[in-house]
Design an enzyme around this catalytic site. Structure first.
Site, short mmCIF file in Angstrom:
data_model
loop_
_atom_site.label_atom_id
_atom_site.label_comp_id
_atom_site.label_asym_id
_atom_site.label_seq_id
_atom_site.Cartn_x
_atom_site.Cartn_y
_atom_site.Cartn_z
N ILE A 143 20.42 -13.35 1.10
CA ILE A 143 21.81 -13.45 1.07
C ILE A 143 22.26 -12.18 1.14
CG2 ILE A 143 21.89 -15.75 -0.20
CD1 ILE A 143 21.95 -14.29 -2.92
N ASP A 144 23.44 -12.05 1.64
CA ASP A 144 23.92 -10.63 1.94
C ASP A 144 23.93 -9.82 0.39
OD1 ASP A 144 24.62 -11.42 4.44
OD2 ASP A 144 26.60 -12.04 3.79
N LYS A 145 24.12 -8.38 0.67
CA LYS A 145 24.04 -7.48 -0.43
C LYS A 145 25.05 -7.83 -1.48
CE LYS A 145 24.87 -2.59 -1.59
NZ LYS A 145 24.99 -1.41 -0.83
#
Length: 345
Positions: A143-145
């Site tokens: 998942i994105d930062k």
């Protein structure tokens, strides 16, 4: 570098494509997913009747002798770091983490340390699956930062293959909670005119498009209707905020799993996520629609308001169905609390 050889014969009535035929007949104990096999073909690691294969789409004749050479994973130069992890579940084959916003999943240019992989190497030691390579050991999805929430990581090669196959089949249950601008309601005539948008019973917004990298900004994804990769997102309203409604808490779930999928799809529908610097944009909100605290909370929220709240899958070794939930993090809870505050009259 050490390597292992896997030898077998293509059985009767093989699929037409080499990669599919090999994926069907490769011994199960080899723990090689179709994606991994395709990469091995591309890199010259597969022989068919003594000749190196180079085309995954080539025919695989019945009775062909297949030799696959798999190099052992290199020892990672990425160092373990003593970073606290919120471990939701762990056994000998996998670990489920509730990732905080701000943590990158694996090292990349600009983020060489402080990543989830660094923390996992400290927590798990040598137990992580090496299938993902030196930079992504055990990682089967990400998942994105700046997105918080649930991730499953493989500790054994068998678990890595089994989990990767489930993600490839889109059989993993993934529900997200997000705070977006506006309210994605079926009664909004504007939404009826958005290409790729439709509604299902229960006021569920369905977004069906293709996604690909933006032509001029390689850090972004773009909605397409020809080319790219098929992507389907669904969203339903949990709670609306403001008078008139200006923002809403929504539940989103993925039929596919593409980069930035929820963020770019919700923006395409005109309901970008609060705090999203790439797709959300800053919206001008009437001071009469929300309380002063709500307006301040929106302006000060520094990341996309997106949380991976539910993760469900079949245990790749035991076969047990597993489902995990993670509550909204404190920053999103505070944002929602401010949006709920009444407007002063």
């Amino acid at each position: 570098m050490a390597s292992r050889r896997i030898e077998f014969v293509i059985a009767d009535n093989p699929p037409k494509r080499l990669d599919k035929a090999i994926a069907r007949d490769v011994p199960e104990e080899a723990n090689l997913s179709r994606t991994r096999l395709a990469r091995l073909i591309e890199s010259g690691g597969v022989e068919v009747d003594g000749a190196v294969a180079s085309d995954a789409k080539a025919r695989a004749p019945e009775g062909a002798q297949i030799i696959i050479t798999v190099e052992d994973a290199e020892e990672s130069h990425i160092g373990p770091e003593d970073i606290a992890l919120d471990v939701i579940y762990e056994d000998a084959d996998l670990i489920v983490i509730n990732k905080p916003a701000g943590m990158v999943v694996h090292p990349a240019p600009g983020s060489p340390s402080g990543t989830l992989v660094n923390a996992l190497l400290h927590h798990c030691g040598a137990d992580l699956s090496g299938v993902g390579g030196v930079k992504r050991p055990g990682i089967v999805h990400r998942i994105d930062k700046e997105t918080s929430g649930l991730l499953v990581v493989a500790k054994s090669d068998a678990a890595h293959q089994g989990l990767a196959a489930q993600f490839e089949r889109h059989s993993v249950e993934r529900y997200y909670q997000a705070v977006c601008y506006g309210v994605p309601d079926a009664n909004d005539p504007r939404l009826r005119g958005v290409r790729g948008a439709s509604f299902e019973p229960g006021n569920i917004l369905k977004l069906t498009t293709q996604l690909a990298r933006h032509k001029t900004d390689r850090q972004r994804q773009a909605v397409l209707f020809e080319g790219g990769r098929h992507a389907v997102t669904r969203a339903r309203i949990i709670e609306a905020f403001g008078a008139p409604a200006t923002a809403s808490l929504v539940e989103c779930w993925l039929e596919t799993g593409r980069t930035h999928q929820i963020r770019v799809h919700m923006a395409h529908a005109g309901h970008g996520l609060l705090g999203d610097p790439t797709y959300g944009g800053k919206r001008k909100i009437s001071p009469k629609a929300l309380s002063a605290a709500g307006l301040v909370a929106i302006n000060n929220f520094q990341r996309q308001a997106l949380h991976a709240a539910v993760l469900g899958f079949k245990h790749p070794v035991s076969g047990e169905m597993m489902r995990f939930e993670a509550p909204l993090p404190e920053d999103m809870q505070a944002l929602i609390a401010a949006l709920r505050m009444p407007v002063a009259i």
